[in-house]
Design a protein around this motif. Sequence first.
Motif, PDB file in Angstrom:
ATOM      1  N   GLU A   1     -27.740 -21.222  47.180  1.00  0.00           N
ATOM      2  CA  GLU A   1     -27.242 -19.864  47.471  1.00  0.00           C
ATOM      3  C   GLU A   1     -26.956 -19.656  48.958  1.00  0.00           C
ATOM      4  O   GLU A   1     -26.003 -18.985  49.331  1.00  0.00           O
ATOM      5  N   ALA A   2     -27.842 -20.199  49.793  1.00  0.00           N
ATOM      6  CA  ALA A   2     -27.700 -20.000  51.237  1.00  0.00           C
ATOM      7  C   ALA A   2     -26.556 -20.863  51.738  1.00  0.00           C
ATOM      8  O   ALA A   2     -26.667 -22.075  51.809  1.00  0.00           O
ATOM      9  N   SER A   3     -25.446 -20.265  52.066  1.00  0.00           N
ATOM     10  CA  SER A   3     -24.260 -21.059  52.365  1.00  0.00           C
ATOM     11  C   SER A   3     -23.596 -20.684  53.682  1.00  0.00           C
ATOM     12  O   SER A   3     -22.691 -21.357  54.135  1.00  0.00           O
ATOM     13  N   THR A   4     -24.061 -19.589  54.297  1.00  0.00           N
ATOM     14  CA  THR A   4     -23.431 -19.167  55.540  1.00  0.00           C
ATOM     15  C   THR A   4     -23.970 -19.975  56.712  1.00  0.00           C
ATOM     16  O   THR A   4     -25.166 -20.006  56.952  1.00  0.00           O
ATOM     17  N   GLU A   5     -23.061 -20.625  57.423  1.00  0.00           N
ATOM     18  CA  GLU A   5     -23.436 -21.429  58.596  1.00  0.00           C
ATOM     19  C   GLU A   5     -23.108 -20.652  59.854  1.00  0.00           C
ATOM     20  O   GLU A   5     -21.937 -20.485  60.195  1.00  0.00           O
ATOM     21  N   ARG A   6     -24.106 -20.149  60.519  1.00  0.00           N
ATOM     22  CA  ARG A   6     -23.854 -19.478  61.793  1.00  0.00           C
ATOM     23  C   ARG A   6     -25.155 -19.416  62.588  1.00  0.00           C
ATOM     24  O   ARG A   6     -26.242 -19.653  62.052  1.00  0.00           O
ATOM     25  N   GLY A   7     -25.045 -19.077  63.859  1.00  0.00           N
ATOM     26  CA  GLY A   7     -26.234 -18.912  64.677  1.00  0.00           C
ATOM     27  C   GLY A   7     -27.013 -17.702  64.217  1.00  0.00           C
ATOM     28  O   GLY A   7     -26.439 -16.760  63.680  1.00  0.00           O
ATOM     29  N   ILE A   8     -28.324 -17.731  64.403  1.00  0.00           N
ATOM     30  CA  ILE A   8     -29.128 -16.594  63.970  1.00  0.00           C
ATOM     31  C   ILE A   8     -29.836 -15.939  65.153  1.00  0.00           C
ATOM     32  O   ILE A   8     -30.010 -16.546  66.217  1.00  0.00           O
TER      33      ILE A   8
ATOM     34  N   VAL B   1     -36.512 -23.658  44.378  1.00  0.00           N
ATOM     35  CA  VAL B   1     -36.196 -23.934  45.784  1.00  0.00           C
ATOM     36  C   VAL B   1     -34.752 -24.413  45.913  1.00  0.00           C
ATOM     37  O   VAL B   1     -34.002 -23.943  46.777  1.00  0.00           O
TER      38      VAL B   1
ATOM     39  N   ASP C   1     -31.662 -11.367  62.364  1.00  0.00           N
ATOM     40  CA  ASP C   1     -31.533 -11.970  61.035  1.00  0.00           C
ATOM     41  C   ASP C   1     -32.905 -12.268  60.454  1.00  0.00           C
ATOM     42  O   ASP C   1     -33.138 -12.101  59.263  1.00  0.00           O
TER      43      ASP C   1
ATOM     44  N   LYS D   1     -32.262 -21.624  45.614  1.00  0.00           N
ATOM     45  CA  LYS D   1     -32.221 -20.809  46.838  1.00  0.00           C
ATOM     46  C   LYS D   1     -31.409 -21.500  47.925  1.00  0.00           C
ATOM     47  O   LYS D   1     -30.648 -20.863  48.651  1.00  0.00           O
ATOM     48  N   ILE D   2     -31.603 -22.821  48.051  1.00  0.00           N
ATOM     49  CA  ILE D   2     -30.879 -23.575  49.079  1.00  0.00           C
ATOM     50  C   ILE D   2     -29.378 -23.541  48.768  1.00  0.00           C
ATOM     51  O   ILE D   2     -28.548 -23.375  49.665  1.00  0.00           O
TER      52      ILE D   2
END
Lengths: 204, 204
Positions: free
Chosen positions: A29-36, A23, A180, A26-27
């Motif tokens: 890796e997730a690095s893009t901050e934007r609206g979804i 977990v 997304d 995975k967290i």
Amino acid sequence: MAKTVEEKNASHKRSMEKQKTKVDAKIEEASTERGILLLLTGNGKGKSSSGFGMVMRALGYQQKVGVVQFIKGVQLSGEELFIRDKHPEVDFYQMGTGFTWDTQDRTSDIEAAERTWKEAARMLADETINLVLLDEMTYMLAYKYLDEEIILSALKHRPYEQSVVVTGRGGGSKLIELADTVSEVKEVKHCFKAGVKARKGVDF
Amino acid sequence: MAKTVEEKNASHKRSMEKQKTKVDAKIEEASTERGILLLLTGNGKGKSSSGFGMVMRALGYQQKVGVVQFIKGVQLSGEELFIRDKHPEVDFYQMGTGFTWDTQDRTSDIEAAERTWKEAARMLADETINLVLLDEMTYMLAYKYLDEEIILSALKHRPYEQSVVVTGRGGGSKLIELADTVSEVKEVKHCFKAGVKARKGVDF
């Protein structure tokens, strides 16, 4: 031989350590901050309420929220009462014509859809709004009441930090592709089919 | 030959009249007024938020609402802030230990689950509460932290007018059988997997 409690606890700890590593990676890796753009589709119960739960989350963080309800608005609903009476800070608009099988009038439906879309388009161009809920908008596409390309373009060119939730059955492959995150709410069973009436505070 | 607008409108009206007859007949048939048990399960995004959307609906009608969050409560969430700051009238309890892979301690997890279940059981016995949300309770069953028979019995013997929403993956065949309505939220895609960070006001 049955495991002792100690063995169970130790094996639990090992398996949880392994899961935590996964977990955390995975967290990381997730690095893009934007609206979804989130699409809640499928034939099951819970799509609109899920959108309103996200409205609640955003309000919890003092974010600015816009809500456009396509179709709904003839019958009173709990979410409408709640927002109108308790949270007038929400930018709220309802089409207010009811379902297509209530109106039975394609021309007036299209006029109402276009009037309602204008409000949605305004919100999708407003960078002060953090979250926009477009409740039951997919039906406007399914019935071809609104132009798919115009909608997709407005969604695509919305402010970078703005999140959007679209609910309703269907939605079309292009909207699914643009989104997304897509969840399909499937009906496993529904009490309505067993003769239980729709209920205030749960169904509407 | 392409249909004229008039032909399209007329055919739309015929099909909508037919649909209205069907919908009205179904509404007529559904006559039982009672609280329902709703299970929101599956691996997709939107289960907890759907439960909170129903909380919003119920609050819109001034109903009394109880919320018990299993697992959650270590990290701050929008729904927690919202209820605590804006709607203290909600009877709200959080287990507050985080995920099993955070605690990595089966014994303390079970203690926390039992302490949390007591609050849930109290709400399920309180006929003044119209709606109870048991958020992420299914994991307590999956990990066997709580006794399935005790939970099912409390759900079954709750006040006749009380509705209950249970969320979380899985849940087991007995809970599915007992539930009046079951929706499975399936993940079609999730932006987390494309490297987009979980987002305030949408994801938590």
